[in-house]
Design an enzyme around this catalytic site. Structure first.
Site, mmCIF file in Angstrom:
data_model
loop_
_atom_site.group_PDB
_atom_site.id
_atom_site.type_symbol
_atom_site.label_atom_id
_atom_site.label_comp_id
_atom_site.label_asym_id
_atom_site.label_seq_id
_atom_site.Cartn_x
_atom_site.Cartn_y
_atom_site.Cartn_z
ATOM 1 N N CYS A 120 0.858 -1.183 0.000
ATOM 2 C CA CYS A 120 0.000 0.000 0.000
ATOM 3 C C CYS A 120 0.891 1.228 0.000
ATOM 4 C CB CYS A 120 -0.923 0.019 1.208
ATOM 5 S SG CYS A 120 -2.371 1.070 0.896
ATOM 6 N N CYS A 122 -0.195 4.201 1.798
ATOM 7 C CA CYS A 122 -0.598 5.168 2.842
ATOM 8 C C CYS A 122 0.457 5.434 3.913
ATOM 9 C CB CYS A 122 -1.933 4.773 3.478
ATOM 10 S SG CYS A 122 -1.968 3.104 4.156
ATOM 11 N N CYS A 130 -4.147 5.916 0.213
ATOM 12 C CA CYS A 130 -3.579 4.664 -0.297
ATOM 13 C C CYS A 130 -3.262 4.734 -1.789
ATOM 14 C CB CYS A 130 -4.529 3.513 -0.014
ATOM 15 S SG CYS A 130 -4.970 3.374 1.738
ATOM 16 N N LYS A 195 -12.320 -5.310 2.182
ATOM 17 C CA LYS A 195 -11.802 -4.444 3.230
ATOM 18 C C LYS A 195 -12.776 -3.295 3.439
ATOM 19 C CE LYS A 195 -7.774 -1.655 4.441
ATOM 20 N NZ LYS A 195 -6.382 -1.339 4.122
ATOM 21 N N ARG A 205 -3.352 3.130 12.591
ATOM 22 C CA ARG A 205 -2.951 4.385 11.938
ATOM 23 C C ARG A 205 -2.034 5.202 12.843
ATOM 24 N NH1 ARG A 205 -8.689 5.646 8.817
ATOM 25 N NH2 ARG A 205 -8.649 3.708 7.598
ATOM 26 N N GLU A 233 -16.569 -7.924 -4.946
ATOM 27 C CA GLU A 233 -15.132 -7.691 -4.737
ATOM 28 C C GLU A 233 -14.354 -9.006 -4.866
ATOM 29 O OE1 GLU A 233 -13.125 -5.246 -4.405
ATOM 30 O OE2 GLU A 233 -14.287 -3.481 -3.862
ATOM 31 N N LYS A 248 -11.578 -8.125 6.189
ATOM 32 C CA LYS A 248 -10.992 -7.238 7.184
ATOM 33 C C LYS A 248 -11.939 -6.079 7.469
ATOM 34 C CE LYS A 248 -7.161 -4.087 7.617
ATOM 35 N NZ LYS A 248 -6.225 -3.260 6.889
ATOM 36 N N SER A 274 -6.254 -3.912 14.472
ATOM 37 C CA SER A 274 -5.690 -3.212 15.632
ATOM 38 C C SER A 274 -6.727 -2.830 16.687
ATOM 39 C CB SER A 274 -4.933 -1.973 15.159
ATOM 40 O OG SER A 274 -5.787 -1.114 14.415
ATOM 41 N N TYR A 313 -2.353 -9.505 16.039
ATOM 42 C CA TYR A 313 -1.336 -8.994 16.971
ATOM 43 C C TYR A 313 -1.247 -9.891 18.203
ATOM 44 C CZ TYR A 313 -2.090 -5.152 13.780
ATOM 45 O OH TYR A 313 -2.230 -4.417 12.630
HETATM 46 C C1 PBG Z 1 -3.001 -0.011 4.927
HETATM 47 C C2 PBG Z 1 -3.492 -0.916 5.985
HETATM 48 C C3 PBG Z 1 -4.354 -0.623 7.073
HETATM 49 C C4 PBG Z 1 -4.429 -1.785 7.827
HETATM 50 C C5 PBG Z 1 -3.656 -2.752 7.193
HETATM 51 N N1 PBG Z 1 -3.106 -2.205 6.035
HETATM 52 C C6 PBG Z 1 -4.993 0.627 7.502
HETATM 53 C C7 PBG Z 1 -5.955 1.362 6.674
HETATM 54 O O1 PBG Z 1 -6.452 0.890 5.663
HETATM 55 O O2 PBG Z 1 -6.172 2.518 7.059
HETATM 56 C C8 PBG Z 1 -5.194 -1.921 9.112
HETATM 57 C C9 PBG Z 1 -4.647 -2.901 10.067
HETATM 58 C C10 PBG Z 1 -5.136 -2.785 11.455
HETATM 59 O O3 PBG Z 1 -5.969 -1.948 11.836
HETATM 60 O O4 PBG Z 1 -4.640 -3.602 12.246
HETATM 61 N N2 PBG Z 1 -3.853 0.209 3.882
HETATM 62 ZN ZN ZN Z 2 -3.306 2.051 2.623
#
Ligand code: PBG
Ligand code: ZN
Length: 324
Positions: A120, A122, A130, A195, A205, A233, A248, A274, A313
């Site tokens: 990604c 971001c 992203c 996602k 983040r 998707e 996710k 997270s 995690y």
């Molecule tokens: C990046 C990405 C994200 C996560 C994994 N890859 C964050 C987002 O899309 O803002 C989230 C992982 C998490 O919250 O543990 N695109």
């Molecule tokens: Zn991203």
């Protein structure tokens, strides 16, 4: 007439019988552990909103990888947190970028460790989106080329699996094409196919310093209210060449995990994100829940829902508990 009813409790009488009739098993092999690598040296800094999760510089990554391998965990997912960000996320596809160096180092240290690269932009863009941004719009097609470049640079560094998380349309096709052209036709794609635009990514983040600087991700990530869209998707990504599908977040989307597992024959990954981690950690630290039991219940629930693999995690904690 005597009472007539079923005796379900017969099979719950002892721990041994319960183990014999247990339908779902969590294994260490199911777990993928996420890592956050940073520039610098001597750094092992706890992420404030994610107790037990650390920013690691490359010199401190070695001991972490030994610990992970020692617990029997076979796969890690690497996220880079670079010092330098710019409009086009140059550090994402730089040969000497933090993630590329981390991948090389892990593969040199432990060739058998499965290294999955999150693909990604971001974490690398100054605006935190992203993809490529123009007039505060996230542009689809111009982003694809950069994402393919990023994936190729990660494969060149030795990544075993490419896991694109950006949610641009056509990202799997673009990355598959890029990898094949560069001679990586055997590197699989684990697509973050489904996602959602979720508030559960908040602590990540903070950890990745990747919050969007304006707007939100709702023009590319999915509306949490939608289910049929998840099928669309998944279909696109399979057509474009995905080898794994991912849903996710996990906890609020167990129905989607089950639906996708029933409809599509690919290995399915759930991302225990997270926010799901931090909620449990915070409640456990307050003594409000029993952490071990709650975590094992959550992870087993994700498998029961249909996940084959779980990015979490809690992987190290769970591996410890399973070994006890
Ligand atoms: C990046 C990405 C994200 C996560 C994994 N890859 C964050 C987002 O899309 O803002 C989230 C992982 C998490 O919250 O543990 N695109
Ligand atoms: Zn991203």
């Amino acid at each position: 007439m005597p009472l007539s009813f079923d005796r379900h409790r017969r099979l719950r009488q002892t721990a041994a019988i319960r183990a014999m009739v247990r339908e779902t098993h969590l294994r260490v092999d199911d777990l993928i552990y996420p890592l956050f690598v940073v520039e610098g040296s001597g750094i092992r800094r706890e992420v404030p909103s994610m107790p037990g999760v650390y920013h690691l510089s490359l010199d401190r990554l070695t001991e972490e990888i030994d610990e992970i391998a020692g617990l029997g965990i076979r796969a890690v997912m690497v996220f880079g947190v670079p010092d330098e960000k710019d409009e086009v996320g140059s550090q994402a596809y730089c040969e000497t970028g933090i993630v590329q160096r981390a991948i090389r180092q892990i593969k040199a240290q432990r060739p058998e460790m499965v290294v999955i690269a999150d693909t990604c932009l971001c974490e690398y863009t100054s605006h935190g989106h992203c993809g490529v941004v123009e007039n505060e719009q996230v542009l689809n097609d111009p982003s694809l080329e950069l994402l393919a470049k990023t994936a190729v640079s990660q494969a060149q560094a030795g990544a075993d699996i490419i896991a694109p998380s950006n949610m641009m349309d056509g990202f799997v096709a673009a990355i598959r094409h890029g990898l094949d052209e560069a001679g990586f036709e055997n590197v699989p794609i684990m697509s973050y196919a489904i996602k959602y635009a979720s508030a559960f990514y908040g602590p990540f983040r903070d950890a990745a310093d990747s919050a969007p600087q304006f707007g939100d991700r709702k023009t590319y990530q999915m509306d949490p209210a939608n289910r049929l869209e998840a099928f669309r998707e998944a279909e696109s990504d399979i057509k474009e060449g995905a080898d794994f599908l991912m849903v996710k977040p996990a906890l609020a989307y167990m129905d989607i995990i089950r639906d996708i597992k029933n409809r599509f024959p690919l290995p399915l990954v759930a991302y225990n994100v997270s926010g799901e981690y931090s909620m449990v950690k915070a409640a456990a630290q307050n003594g409000w829940i029993d952490e071990k039991t709650v975590v094992m219940e959550m992870l087993t629930g994700m498998k029961r829902a249909g996940a084959d693999l779980i990015i979490t995690y809690f992987a190290k904690d769970a591996a410890h508990w399973m070994a006890d």
